[in-house]
Design a protein around this motif. Structure first.
Motif, short mmCIF file in Angstrom:
data_model
loop_
_atom_site.label_atom_id
_atom_site.label_comp_id
_atom_site.label_asym_id
_atom_site.label_seq_id
_atom_site.Cartn_x
_atom_site.Cartn_y
_atom_site.Cartn_z
N THR A 214 0.80 -1.22 0.00
CA THR A 214 0.00 0.00 0.00
C THR A 214 0.83 1.27 0.00
O THR A 214 0.34 2.34 -0.37
N GLY A 215 2.09 1.16 0.45
CA GLY A 215 2.92 2.35 0.58
C GLY A 215 2.61 3.18 1.81
O GLY A 215 3.13 4.28 1.99
N HIS A 216 1.75 2.66 2.69
CA HIS A 216 1.35 3.39 3.89
C HIS A 216 2.22 3.00 5.08
O HIS A 216 2.74 1.88 5.14
N PRO A 217 2.37 3.90 6.05
CA PRO A 217 3.25 3.61 7.19
C PRO A 217 2.67 2.58 8.16
O PRO A 217 1.46 2.50 8.35
N VAL A 218 3.57 1.82 8.76
CA VAL A 218 3.23 0.89 9.84
C VAL A 218 3.86 1.43 11.10
O VAL A 218 5.08 1.68 11.13
N ILE A 219 3.05 1.65 12.13
CA ILE A 219 3.61 2.17 13.38
C ILE A 219 3.58 1.09 14.46
O ILE A 219 2.75 0.18 14.42
N SER B 271 -3.64 3.63 7.20
CA SER B 271 -4.00 3.97 5.83
C SER B 271 -4.67 5.34 5.78
O SER B 271 -5.13 5.86 6.79
N ALA B 272 -4.74 5.91 4.58
CA ALA B 272 -5.33 7.23 4.40
C ALA B 272 -6.80 7.22 4.83
O ALA B 272 -7.51 6.24 4.64
N MET B 273 -7.24 8.33 5.42
CA MET B 273 -8.63 8.49 5.83
C MET B 273 -9.13 9.86 5.37
O MET B 273 -8.35 10.71 4.94
#
Length: 553
Positions: free
Chosen positions: A302-307, A318-320
């Motif tokens: 997804t290219g989204h960060p994992v914290i 993910s984007a919201m």
């Protein structure tokens, strides 16, 4: 007064001032009332005094909603000009319930002006043009501001007095369970801080920052301190940054309101190892507004960060969307990763956030309420690490302490007044208010009379084999909302799993992957997503997991 009692009072259509200490459930009570109204066919106008507060409730600022903009007073000619704006006239004339959140930060002059605008446009001399008005807030928090420093509190306005508000003072506590911080905050509200309370604070003075939990944000009173710390800490990380740019759609003025109120920046630059804070609630994904963690990786798919949170949970963020809705339609929205750098934040922007721990610097406090707001973010006194404070930090406006006692007494009177009413009388008043507002007494009647529900539209689109993202885009909804529709449609029997099986393939997934997920769900006791996500080591995102859970039914 309890949340349940306050909700029953609001349902009767009376004007209400809903207040209580931070963490007493004001937002929950209002959200419950908004849902009740919408379920029964009444669309409330949901507004707030500031952009930040407005983004939390997917509503307008009261300035934008009422058409007054940055003005705090309108003359006869300006009122007449507003009366010629058809969209504004239509919006206000159809309004039956007006909610204003964070009223403590609203200049009393603006409340009077909104009252005047509504009377003029609705051609009704009753307070606020005869609509039910619900004012929400806690006057111990940050006060109203104005450029000419002539602002006064909303409760000092003429419109407040004439509205004859029933005070609902919530007394339950859902944020703090620690007796020490509860006692400290209670002493604040009574203007009864004694030596023992200062000793509580001084016992938490931090002389060694290495003792502070790594993920704890720093709270400052000034923006320049926040920017300085965040920029400095990010620069220390010898990693390549990843930039997420906010996307926006809708009317430009409303988009700007959302951008100003959104706690996530337009350009979010993060690096592996950066301390971040979640800026929105996403219970399915496992985070809420205020969840703090460290960026551990970027999801390859997804290219989204994992914290990674301090309790060792890994969360894919993910984007919201942040949006402004009216009559079920999205008028404007912005989309961004719901994170912000969180080595430091301002006290002002911490409102609405719950924190396990924080390093707080109140040595440059300049406004009544800043110390109170900062401390009330914490769940326990053990989570406080104080760098210092000045005399202003813990001062409370004496006018607020005095009026708060009146609010408490008024709430007791309201409890007794409504408490002696017979149940059938309460129900009749509630039903009468719904009918007079154009709603229906029961949800079934509303569903029968409505030509086509939002769920019906979603069902039709997926049956024509539209994908999740396509449905969401066409309907101007989030993918999460569409999934919610599908769950209710399956549960009601309106669609079958065979009708939506194509959604799985549309996401580039195959049958083997579906069975892999369903196998883990089969062993799950409660069907929750988080344990399944962890069991599969984050191989699938929460949209995949939720869709798979729907398909197993």
């Amino acid at each position: 007064m309890t949340q349940k009692e306050a909700l029953e009072v609001m349902k009767m259509g009376v004007n209400v001032f809903l207040t209580g200490e931070p963490g007493s459930g004001k937002s929950f009570a209002i959200n419950s009332y908004v849902k009740y109204l919408k379920d029964h066919g009444v669309e409330p106008a949901v507004t707030a005094s500031t952009g930040i507060a407005a983004t939390h409730i997917a509503g307008y600022t009261i300035h934008s909603w009422s058409g007054i903009g940055i003005r705090n007073h309108l003359d006869m000619y300006e009122l007449e000009a507003l009366n010629e704006k058809q969209y504004l006239v239509k919006r206000i004339r159809k309004t039956k319930v007006l909610i204003i959140d964070e009223v403590s930060m609203l200049d009393g002059r603006i409340l009077d002006t909104v009252d005047m605008v509504m009377k003029t446009i609705k051609q009704n001399e009753l307070p606020f043009g005869g609509v039910q008005v619900i004012l929400v807030g806690d006057f111990f928090q940050l006060p109203p501001v104005s450029r000419d420093r002539s602002a006064f509190f909303a409760f000092e306005s003429e419109s407040w007095t004439k509205a004859r508000l029933a005070t609902c003072y919530l007394t339950e506590q859902f944020r703090q369970e620690d007796e020490n911080i509860c006692e400290l905050l209670s002493a604040f509200r009574r203007s009864a801080l004694e030596r023992v309370h200062y000793e509580m604070i001084e016992s938490r003075i931090c002389t060694d920052e290495s003792l502070v939990p790594k993920e704890s944000p720093k709270l400052f009173s000034h923006n320049n301190d926040v920017d300085r710390v965040n920029d400095l800490e990010l620069e220390k990380i010898d990693e390549e940054g990843k930039l997420f740019v906010m996307d926006s759609k809708g009317r430009s003025s409303l988009v700007e309101q959302l951008k100003k109120g959104c706690l996530s920046p337009e350009r979010l630059n993060i690096k592996i190892g950066a301390v971040v804070m979640c800026t929105k609630n996403n219970f399915e994904a496992g985070f809420v507004n205020g969840t703090v963690g460290v960026v551990e990786s970027v999801d390859r798919r997804t290219g989204h960060p994992v914290i990674k949170t301090k309790d060792n949970r890994r969360i894919l963020v993910s984007a919201m969307e942040w949006s402004i809705d009216e009559d079920g339609k999205v008028l404007a929205k912005v989309t961004q990763i719901p994170l912000r750098l969180a080595w430091a934040i301002t006290v002002h922007k911490s409102q609405g956030v719950s924190l396990d721990s924080a390093l707080i610097d109140l040595s440059r406090s300049f406004e009544f309420g800043q110390g109170y707001v900062a401390l009330s973010r914490l769940r326990s006194l053990d989570g406080l690490f104080c760098l210092g404070y000045n005399e202003r930090a813990f001062e409370v406006n004496p006018k607020i302490s005095e009026v708060d006692e009146d609010f408490r007494k008024s709430s007791l009177i309201a409890s007794k007044r409504f408490g002696v009413m017979k149940n059938e009388e309460v129900i009749k008043k509630q039903d009468d208010f719904l009918l007079s507002s154009g709603g229906c007494k029961d949800i079934e009647t509303k569903q029968k009379t409505k030509k086509k529900t939002t769920y019906d539209v979603t069902a039709e689109m997926v049956k024509f084999e539209a994908g999740l993202e396509s449905v969401a885009k066409a309907r101007k909804l989030t993918v999460t909302t569409v999934l919610g529709h599908l769950e209710k449609l399956i549960q009601s029997g309106s669609i079958k799993t065979k009708d939506i099986k194509h959604l799985w393939n549309d996401r580039g997934r195959n049958e083997r992957e579906l069975q892999e997920i369903l196998k883990v769900f089969t062993k799950s006791k409660d069907g929750k997503l988080r344990p399944v996500y962890d069991k599969l080591n984050g191989k699938y995102d929460f949209v995949d997991l939720r869709l798979a859970r729907i398909l197993r039914k």
